[in-house]
Motif scaffolding. Structure first.
Motif: not given
Lengths: 406, 406
Positions: B12-14, B17, B20-21, B24-25, B27-28, B31
């Motif tokens: 997958l291309p960087v 990625i 996505t990273v 997710l960060l 979201i974290a 929270i």
């Protein structure tokens, strides 16, 4: 263009990506989980670990330790007050340290060393000011409860260049603090409505060497014990024009040959119904004093020199601990019949007691057994397994936040 | 082997990625941020919104609303108790509803309808049991505080097939509940040490139609008001063998021609120092009763028929609200001089008052102004902007968790 772009793109394998994704999800999940069960603060407390300069945060419903907070300095004589939301505990250490502990995040939020030698503290009625009484240099310092910034400095200067040790500091209704000057024999009443300009009313010649004091549950009567002579000094805060009265003239260390193993604490004096229960100094007696005219009604024989004489919140039982060599025992007095009902042997050096707010249990610190024992006050049986603690010498529950004079 | 493996790998291309990273960060982080400032529970409270069947969660330090909780049923006569950790509020509604509100997560945790018509509730000394007093069917039901599962059902059957309405339910020390049977003229004392097998002590012929009751702050004296005759019924829980005494024989609705606009609440009776301050029924007077012998010491003239007569926590002030047509005013009595010191005009229908735990402020619900007003009790000036609320008719602070009889 397309091919150019494709050349510029860097590629990574899916399994590496998925590892990263899982890893981040794990972080998010762990953050969510650790905070998923928010903590209420009504049933929390602190156990002071004397030798380690530490304190345990405990939950009184589940009878368990939540955290240990270190680095609190010299706690050989520590006391604790709580913020009005019950999130923060202020721990006053012997070394002049003022520690602010966060009971929700399990950490030492702030620590300052504000004097060389201090003895105790109090929090203002509105919860915005924390006051500390100091021996060296003698006086009271007042800090903002949120930042611990100094807002008022009240030197206990009773004569030019002479400063007294300050003892018996308590909060009183109307944003006031009351304290006693050991070396001067004075009681000062400080009004902190304007915290930057405290107004101070001074009561002189109240008796020799006041060494500790208490305030009644309603915040009306301030009573200082005297080390230098017998009797007690009483200030009625509803009628300060009357000045300080001397009461119980027979009360004190009358007999010089009588060994006094430990001067009793006044904080623990029990006001229950018509009676004030107080430890006799040096004698194996608890005094029952009539609160109406401050005369002695009766003495109750006990097994040792009493130190703390504390009323269960419903005032039906009075619990007593003792100085050496009887400090492994407790006695329970029936406040209606005015006799000892039971003697307990919890262990070694039962130094401090704290009742749950509605009185169904009492926690007792056993310094030399490294344990805290929890009694059901109805059955006088242990209500839960003993909690380990290192040299525990004080227990303080967050419900103190809502009480006058605590 | 190496080449085979490489062929099986998907790429997958960087930049995808990294998206996505970052996602997710985010979201974290969100929270973490939303939960970063955990909430303490010592300075929380509920304001009941009568018409909407709702309650506001409020913070008494910041004088602000944190959340509105809906779906609580008929709150035309509501009362509230708190769990011992101060996380949960139990709201008892007129429709037999028992609502458990989570003050940390701002939600209605649970709601059951446990009877057809109920009047109030109480929480046990250890915080594990919640009891509700019911009109229809007449009796007391006891629930587990955590799950609201029924653990005991106590029908108020005073004669074969006859059940009485239950009023004046309070908790008492020793895991007890006390309540009165309106139709039977009885007081029952239930011991719930074994919640599945309550033991009940019954006191009969205590007077006609007890309509409400109070328990003294130390949990010793239970006093029921009588609708059917004059006088009050007193039970000393330290000496139940003595039975129920009749006190203040002149107290009551003596004059049948006197219009009574609202029977006063007994919960609010103020025990302060030597005195019990009580609303006269139908008269423009507050009664000052000597707590030692339960005789009338004095009457204090006020501007209307008093409803709630409540002591500031330090007992120096007594606040009074009134029935129609004077329900827009409040009067403040000086508890030392025993005279009215001030009359306040907060607004329309001042139905309920609640003091902060150490008494520096009082919150007053103005039902017909849709406001809550907050007074500084020292200056009698408003201490903060008024809070909006829809038809507020009750205010309850979490510090009640730590008190006997609340």
């Amino acid at each position: 263009m397309a091919s150019t772009n494709e050349q510029a793109v860097r590629w990574l394998p899916v399994d590496k990506i998925m590892k990263t994704v899982y890893f981040l999800l794990l972080i998010a999940l762990s953050i969510t989980l650790t905070q998923a069960e928010p903590r209420a603060t009504g049933d929390l407390g602190l156990i002071i670990e004397r030798e380690d300069g530490a304190a345990l945060i405990i939950n009184t419903t589940e009878h368990r330790q939540l955290a240990e907070i270190k680095g609190l300095g010299d706690l050989s004589h520590a006391s604790v007050v709580f913020s009005r939301d019950q999130r923060y505990a202020y721990v006053f250490g012997r070394d002049g340290g003022l520690n602010k502990i966060d009971l929700l995040l399990d950490k030492l939020d702030q620590r300052i060393v504000q004097a060389g030698n201090s003895i105790g503290g109090a929090i203002s009625q509105d919860g915005k000011l924390v006051a500390v009484s100091n021996y060296e240099p003698g006086g009271v310092k007042v800090f903002a409860a949120d930042t611990l910034a100094l807002v008022a400095d009240i030197p206990a200067e009773y004569a030019p260049g002479k400063r007294s040790k300050v003892v018996g500091l308590v909060d009183a209704p109307g944003q006031k603090f009351v304290f006693s000057l050991f070396d001067a024999g004075e009681i000062w009443l400080a009004d902190l409505h304007d915290p930057h300009k405290p107004t101070i009313e001074k009561f002189k010649n109240i008796g020799k060497q006041p060494y500790d004091a208490l305030i009644s549950r309603d915040g009306r009567h301030y009573i200082a014990g005297l080390f230098g002579e017998s009797g007690l000094a009483l200030l009625d805060l509803w009628d300060t024009a009357k000045g300080v009265q001397r009461i119980l003239l027979d009360y004190g260390k009358n007999d010089d040959k009588l060994p006094v193993y430990k001067m009793p604490h006044l904080e623990g004096w029990a006001m229950a119904g018509d009676w004030l229960f107080a430890p006799a100094i040096g004698k194996h007696e608890v005094l029952v004093i009539n609160q109406r005219d401050w005369t002695l009604h009766k003495t109750i024989p006990v097994i040792g020199q009493p130190v703390f004489v504390m009323a269960r919140p419903d005032a039906r039982q009075i619990w007593v601990n003792f100085a050496l060599p009887n400090n492994g025992r407790l006695q329970v007095i029936d406040a209606k019949e005015l006799v000892v009902k039971q003697t307990l042997n919890p262990g070694k050096a039962a130094l401090h007691m704290e009742f749950t707010p509605r009185g169904e249990q009492v926690w007792v610190a056993l310094r030399d057994d490294h344990q805290v024992v929890i009694y059901d006050t109805a059955t006088l049986q242990e209500a839960a397994p003993r909690l380990p603690a290192k040299h525990p010498n004080g227990i303080f529950f967050s419900s103190r936040a809502h009480k006058i004079g605590f």
